[in-house]
Design a protein around this motif. Sequence first.
Motif, mmCIF file in Angstrom:
data_model
loop_
_atom_site.group_PDB
_atom_site.id
_atom_site.type_symbol
_atom_site.label_atom_id
_atom_site.label_comp_id
_atom_site.label_asym_id
_atom_site.label_seq_id
_atom_site.Cartn_x
_atom_site.Cartn_y
_atom_site.Cartn_z
ATOM 1 N N ALA A 28 36.104 -15.123 -9.503
ATOM 2 C CA ALA A 28 35.134 -14.098 -9.895
ATOM 3 C C ALA A 28 34.901 -13.130 -8.738
ATOM 4 O O ALA A 28 34.841 -11.905 -8.942
ATOM 5 N N LEU A 29 34.784 -13.661 -7.533
ATOM 6 C CA LEU A 29 34.589 -12.823 -6.353
ATOM 7 C C LEU A 29 35.792 -11.908 -6.134
ATOM 8 O O LEU A 29 35.639 -10.714 -5.846
ATOM 9 N N ALA A 30 36.987 -12.450 -6.286
ATOM 10 C CA ALA A 30 38.199 -11.641 -6.121
ATOM 11 C C ALA A 30 38.268 -10.548 -7.190
ATOM 12 O O ALA A 30 38.657 -9.412 -6.893
ATOM 13 N N SER A 31 37.888 -10.866 -8.409
ATOM 14 C CA SER A 31 37.866 -9.855 -9.471
ATOM 15 C C SER A 31 36.842 -8.771 -9.166
ATOM 16 O O SER A 31 37.069 -7.588 -9.432
ATOM 17 N N SER A 46 32.244 -11.763 -14.782
ATOM 18 C CA SER A 46 31.338 -12.619 -15.557
ATOM 19 C C SER A 46 32.109 -13.693 -16.329
ATOM 20 O O SER A 46 31.633 -14.825 -16.466
ATOM 21 N N ALA A 47 33.305 -13.355 -16.811
ATOM 22 C CA ALA A 47 34.094 -14.336 -17.570
ATOM 23 C C ALA A 47 34.446 -15.543 -16.698
ATOM 24 O O ALA A 47 34.402 -16.692 -17.165
ATOM 25 N N ASN A 48 34.770 -15.316 -15.440
ATOM 26 C CA ASN A 48 35.097 -16.435 -14.553
ATOM 27 C C ASN A 48 33.864 -17.225 -14.148
ATOM 28 O O ASN A 48 33.950 -18.434 -13.931
ATOM 29 N N ILE A 49 32.724 -16.565 -14.058
ATOM 30 C CA ILE A 49 31.476 -17.308 -13.822
ATOM 31 C C ILE A 49 31.225 -18.254 -14.994
ATOM 32 O O ILE A 49 30.893 -19.425 -14.804
ATOM 33 N N GLN A 82 28.877 -4.149 -4.814
ATOM 34 C CA GLN A 82 28.638 -4.759 -3.502
ATOM 35 C C GLN A 82 27.550 -5.824 -3.568
ATOM 36 O O GLN A 82 27.678 -6.890 -2.957
ATOM 37 N N GLU A 83 26.499 -5.555 -4.336
ATOM 38 C CA GLU A 83 25.417 -6.543 -4.468
ATOM 39 C C GLU A 83 25.906 -7.797 -5.191
ATOM 40 O O GLU A 83 25.577 -8.915 -4.799
ATOM 41 N N ILE A 84 26.696 -7.627 -6.228
ATOM 42 C CA ILE A 84 27.248 -8.785 -6.942
ATOM 43 C C ILE A 84 28.139 -9.588 -5.996
ATOM 44 O O ILE A 84 28.106 -10.825 -6.006
ATOM 45 N N GLY A 85 28.902 -8.924 -5.156
ATOM 46 C CA GLY A 85 29.727 -9.619 -4.161
ATOM 47 C C GLY A 85 28.877 -10.457 -3.221
ATOM 48 O O GLY A 85 29.209 -11.607 -2.929
ATOM 49 N N ARG A 86 27.769 -9.870 -2.752
ATOM 50 C CA ARG A 86 26.870 -10.637 -1.873
ATOM 51 C C ARG A 86 26.288 -11.845 -2.614
ATOM 52 O O ARG A 86 26.206 -12.946 -2.062
ATOM 53 N N MET A 87 25.883 -11.632 -3.857
ATOM 54 C CA MET A 87 25.309 -12.727 -4.645
ATOM 55 C C MET A 87 26.327 -13.846 -4.845
ATOM 56 O O MET A 87 25.998 -15.029 -4.722
ATOM 57 N N LEU A 88 27.561 -13.466 -5.175
ATOM 58 C CA LEU A 88 28.594 -14.480 -5.377
ATOM 59 C C LEU A 88 28.882 -15.234 -4.079
ATOM 60 O O LEU A 88 29.052 -16.456 -4.101
ATOM 61 N N ASN A 89 28.931 -14.517 -2.970
ATOM 62 C CA ASN A 89 29.158 -15.185 -1.686
ATOM 63 C C ASN A 89 28.060 -16.195 -1.378
ATOM 64 O O ASN A 89 28.345 -17.324 -0.950
ATOM 65 N N ARG A 90 26.807 -15.810 -1.622
ATOM 66 C CA ARG A 90 25.698 -16.749 -1.388
ATOM 67 C C ARG A 90 25.782 -17.940 -2.345
ATOM 68 O O ARG A 90 25.552 -19.090 -1.951
ATOM 69 N N PHE A 91 26.116 -17.665 -3.593
ATOM 70 C CA PHE A 91 26.214 -18.726 -4.601
ATOM 71 C C PHE A 91 27.318 -19.703 -4.225
ATOM 72 O O PHE A 91 27.118 -20.924 -4.268
ATOM 73 N N ALA A 93 39.215 -5.989 -14.628
ATOM 74 C CA ALA A 93 38.686 -6.596 -13.401
ATOM 75 C C ALA A 93 37.178 -6.812 -13.501
ATOM 76 O O ALA A 93 36.672 -7.884 -13.150
ATOM 77 N N SER A 94 36.452 -5.811 -13.990
ATOM 78 C CA SER A 94 34.987 -5.922 -14.028
ATOM 79 C C SER A 94 34.517 -6.977 -15.027
ATOM 80 O O SER A 94 33.554 -7.696 -14.759
#
Length: 117
Positions: free
Chosen positions: A69-72, A46-49, A102-111, A41-42
């Motif tokens: 990526a967000l779901a992963s 990055s692989a999906n990005i 959690q921070e990566i989730g926020r970043m992906l949501n903003r992106f 999952a982790s």
Amino acid sequence: MSCQNLQVYQRAHEFGVACHRLSMDLPKFELFESGSQLRRASKSVSANIVEGYGRREYAAEYHRFLVIALASNDEAGEWLRYLAECHPDKASAVEPLQSENQEIGRMLNRFIGSLGS
């Protein structure tokens, strides 16, 4: 420009490496259970990005891979929660990864949100 220049990719890649390292320190029986799930999952974040970035000329495809990526990332967060609760001795190692997750989730949501504008 390459996707490796994206801050969200860099953070996600480092997160995958850190989760991999944590999982290798789990008891043997967890190495192939929760550890394997966490590694997949982790690293998928990055692989999906990367895969989405390769399809960025097709907006719908780019968006789709970023959502995956967000779901992963969400899934990795759930595996971290399991590890913290099932292995309290690992909680201090898991906690910073949960914060990063959690921070990566926020970043992906903003992106993802920025792609619509």
